[in-house]
Scaffold this motif. Structure first.
Motif, PDB file in Angstrom:
ATOM      1  N   THR A  16       0.840  -1.198   0.000  1.00 45.58           N
ATOM      2  CA  THR A  16       0.000   0.000   0.000  1.00 45.58           C
ATOM      3  C   THR A  16       0.875   1.249   0.000  1.00 45.58           C
ATOM      4  OG1 THR A  16      -0.174  -0.006   2.412  1.00 45.58           O
ATOM      5  CG2 THR A  16      -1.924  -1.107   1.196  1.00 45.58           C
ATOM      6  N   LEU A  17       0.382   2.280  -0.664  1.00 45.38           N
ATOM      7  CA  LEU A  17       1.084   3.566  -0.654  1.00 45.38           C
ATOM      8  C   LEU A  17       0.870   4.249   0.691  1.00 45.38           C
ATOM      9  CD1 LEU A  17       0.329   5.220  -4.105  1.00 45.38           C
ATOM     10  CD2 LEU A  17       2.456   4.197  -3.339  1.00 45.38           C
ATOM     11  N   HIS A  18       1.830   5.009   1.098  1.00 45.79           N
ATOM     12  CA  HIS A  18       1.731   5.787   2.345  1.00 45.79           C
ATOM     13  C   HIS A  18       1.366   4.896   3.533  1.00 45.79           C
ATOM     14  CE1 HIS A  18       1.998   9.101  -0.378  1.00 45.79           C
ATOM     15  NE2 HIS A  18       0.835   8.819  -0.927  1.00 45.79           N
ATOM     16  N   TYR A  19       2.002   3.743   3.586  1.00 48.55           N
ATOM     17  CA  TYR A  19       1.729   2.735   4.622  1.00 48.55           C
ATOM     18  C   TYR A  19       1.802   3.308   6.034  1.00 48.55           C
ATOM     19  CZ  TYR A  19       2.498  -1.364   7.542  1.00 48.55           C
ATOM     20  OH  TYR A  19       2.425  -2.298   8.535  1.00 48.55           O
ATOM     21  N   LYS A  20       2.783   4.170   6.275  1.00 52.37           N
ATOM     22  CA  LYS A  20       2.980   4.681   7.634  1.00 52.37           C
ATOM     23  C   LYS A  20       2.264   6.003   7.898  1.00 52.37           C
ATOM     24  CE  LYS A  20       7.258   2.252   8.274  1.00 52.37           C
ATOM     25  NZ  LYS A  20       8.517   2.200   8.948  1.00 52.37           N
ATOM     26  N   LYS A  21       1.616   6.549   6.901  1.00 47.28           N
ATOM     27  CA  LYS A  21       0.918   7.818   7.090  1.00 47.28           C
ATOM     28  C   LYS A  21      -0.521   7.580   7.515  1.00 47.28           C
ATOM     29  CE  LYS A  21       3.712  10.586   4.029  1.00 47.28           C
ATOM     30  NZ  LYS A  21       3.711  11.561   2.973  1.00 47.28           N
ATOM     31  N   ARG A  22      -1.043   8.548   8.241  1.00 49.60           N
ATOM     32  CA  ARG A  22      -2.420   8.487   8.711  1.00 49.60           C
ATOM     33  C   ARG A  22      -3.351   8.945   7.591  1.00 49.60           C
ATOM     34  NH1 ARG A  22      -4.194  11.858  13.894  1.00 49.60           N
ATOM     35  NH2 ARG A  22      -5.288  13.048  12.334  1.00 49.60           N
ATOM     36  N   GLY A  23      -4.444   8.265   7.421  1.00 47.63           N
ATOM     37  CA  GLY A  23      -5.406   8.653   6.391  1.00 47.63           C
ATOM     38  C   GLY A  23      -6.588   7.707   6.392  1.00 47.63           C
ATOM     39  N   LEU A  24      -7.561   8.000   5.542  1.00 49.46           N
ATOM     40  CA  LEU A  24      -8.788   7.215   5.514  1.00 49.46           C
ATOM     41  C   LEU A  24      -8.960   6.415   4.226  1.00 49.46           C
ATOM     42  CD1 LEU A  24     -11.163   9.854   7.114  1.00 49.46           C
ATOM     43  CD2 LEU A  24     -10.199   7.821   8.173  1.00 49.46           C
ATOM     44  N   ASN A  25      -7.930   6.398   3.388  1.00 51.78           N
ATOM     45  CA  ASN A  25      -7.961   5.621   2.156  1.00 51.78           C
ATOM     46  C   ASN A  25      -6.803   4.643   2.150  1.00 51.78           C
ATOM     47  OD1 ASN A  25     -10.120   7.136   1.163  1.00 51.78           O
ATOM     48  ND2 ASN A  25      -8.766   8.616   0.210  1.00 51.78           N
ATOM     49  N   VAL A  26      -7.038   3.492   1.543  1.00 56.42           N
ATOM     50  CA  VAL A  26      -5.979   2.512   1.335  1.00 56.42           C
ATOM     51  C   VAL A  26      -5.725   2.493  -0.165  1.00 56.42           C
ATOM     52  CG1 VAL A  26      -5.318   0.098   1.566  1.00 56.42           C
ATOM     53  CG2 VAL A  26      -6.753   1.154   3.309  1.00 56.42           C
ATOM     54  N   ILE A  27      -4.516   2.851  -0.564  1.00 60.36           N
ATOM     55  CA  ILE A  27      -4.188   2.956  -1.983  1.00 60.36           C
ATOM     56  C   ILE A  27      -3.157   1.891  -2.329  1.00 60.36           C
ATOM     57  CG2 ILE A  27      -3.287   4.452  -3.792  1.00 60.36           C
ATOM     58  CD1 ILE A  27      -4.289   6.830  -2.082  1.00 60.36           C
ATOM     59  N   ILE A  28      -3.501   1.067  -3.322  1.00 62.89           N
ATOM     60  CA  ILE A  28      -2.648  -0.046  -3.729  1.00 62.89           C
ATOM     61  C   ILE A  28      -2.262   0.154  -5.190  1.00 62.89           C
ATOM     62  CG2 ILE A  28      -2.466  -2.561  -3.880  1.00 62.89           C
ATOM     63  CD1 ILE A  28      -5.447  -1.792  -2.170  1.00 62.89           C
ATOM     64  N   PRO A  29      -0.989   0.418  -5.474  1.00 62.75           N
ATOM     65  CA  PRO A  29      -0.568   0.583  -6.865  1.00 62.75           C
ATOM     66  C   PRO A  29      -0.703  -0.729  -7.635  1.00 62.75           C
ATOM     67  CG  PRO A  29       1.185   1.203  -5.327  1.00 62.75           C
ATOM     68  CD  PRO A  29       0.098   0.595  -4.532  1.00 62.75           C
ATOM     69  N   HIS A  30      -1.196  -0.632  -8.871  1.00 62.65           N
ATOM     70  CA  HIS A  30      -1.329  -1.824  -9.713  1.00 62.65           C
ATOM     71  C   HIS A  30      -1.482  -1.386 -11.164  1.00 62.65           C
ATOM     72  CE1 HIS A  30      -2.606  -5.746 -11.137  1.00 62.65           C
ATOM     73  NE2 HIS A  30      -2.229  -6.226  -9.952  1.00 62.65           N
ATOM     74  N   ASP A  31      -0.814  -2.075 -12.081  1.00 61.75           N
ATOM     75  CA  ASP A  31      -0.879  -1.732 -13.501  1.00 61.75           C
ATOM     76  C   ASP A  31      -2.250  -2.015 -14.112  1.00 61.75           C
ATOM     77  OD1 ASP A  31       1.710  -0.789 -13.605  1.00 61.75           O
ATOM     78  OD2 ASP A  31       2.549  -2.741 -14.163  1.00 61.75           O
ATOM     79  N   ASN A  32      -2.993  -2.933 -13.543  1.00 61.47           N
ATOM     80  CA  ASN A  32      -4.304  -3.302 -14.060  1.00 61.47           C
ATOM     81  C   ASN A  32      -5.415  -2.810 -13.127  1.00 61.47           C
ATOM     82  OD1 ASN A  32      -6.085  -4.452 -15.840  1.00 61.47           O
ATOM     83  ND2 ASN A  32      -5.803  -6.532 -15.091  1.00 61.47           N
ATOM     84  N   ALA A  33      -5.277  -1.606 -12.629  1.00 59.47           N
ATOM     85  CA  ALA A  33      -6.169  -1.067 -11.598  1.00 59.47           C
ATOM     86  C   ALA A  33      -7.624  -0.982 -12.043  1.00 59.47           C
ATOM     87  CB  ALA A  33      -5.682   0.304 -11.150  1.00 59.47           C
ATOM     88  N   LYS A  34      -7.850  -0.561 -13.270  1.00 56.11           N
ATOM     89  CA  LYS A  34      -9.223  -0.362 -13.734  1.00 56.11           C
ATOM     90  C   LYS A  34     -10.013  -1.677 -13.719  1.00 56.11           C
ATOM     91  CE  LYS A  34     -11.725   2.025 -17.366  1.00 56.11           C
ATOM     92  NZ  LYS A  34     -11.617   2.783 -18.600  1.00 56.11           N
TER      93      LYS A  34
END
Length: 94
Positions: A16-34
């Protein structure tokens, strides 16, 4: 409560992106995201729109990624049992 749920989900989904940062979204980089977002929306149906979104998005990140927006869930869905379903479903799609 939402921050704790996001932290829990981030711990159980790799890369996940920004693993150590506080936030309300979990963002996972992926080439086939759509394509993955489409499948996740079918698997994790909710009565609210915007729970799963694809990036790049002007107010998220500028790279291909999947965004699981914990902030758009009802508080009753933030129980460990429901978060585990989200984690398992996302990990199975990756």
């Amino acid at each position: 409560m939402s921050l704790n749920a996001t932290e829990y989900v981030k711990k159980h989904i790799p890369n996940t992106l920004h693993y150590k940062k506080r936030g309300l979204n979990v963002i996972i980089p992926h080439d086939n995201a759509k394509s993955i977002c489409w499948n996740l929306k079918k698997s994790l149906s909710t009565d609210k729109s915007g729970f799963i979104t694809a990036c790049p998005n002007y107010n998220r990140v500028k790279q291909k990624a999947i965004c699981v927006e914990i902030k758009n869930l009802d508080y009753s869905c933030l129980k460990k049992e429901y978060l585990d379903i989200i984690i398992d479903t996302v990990n199975n799609q990756l």
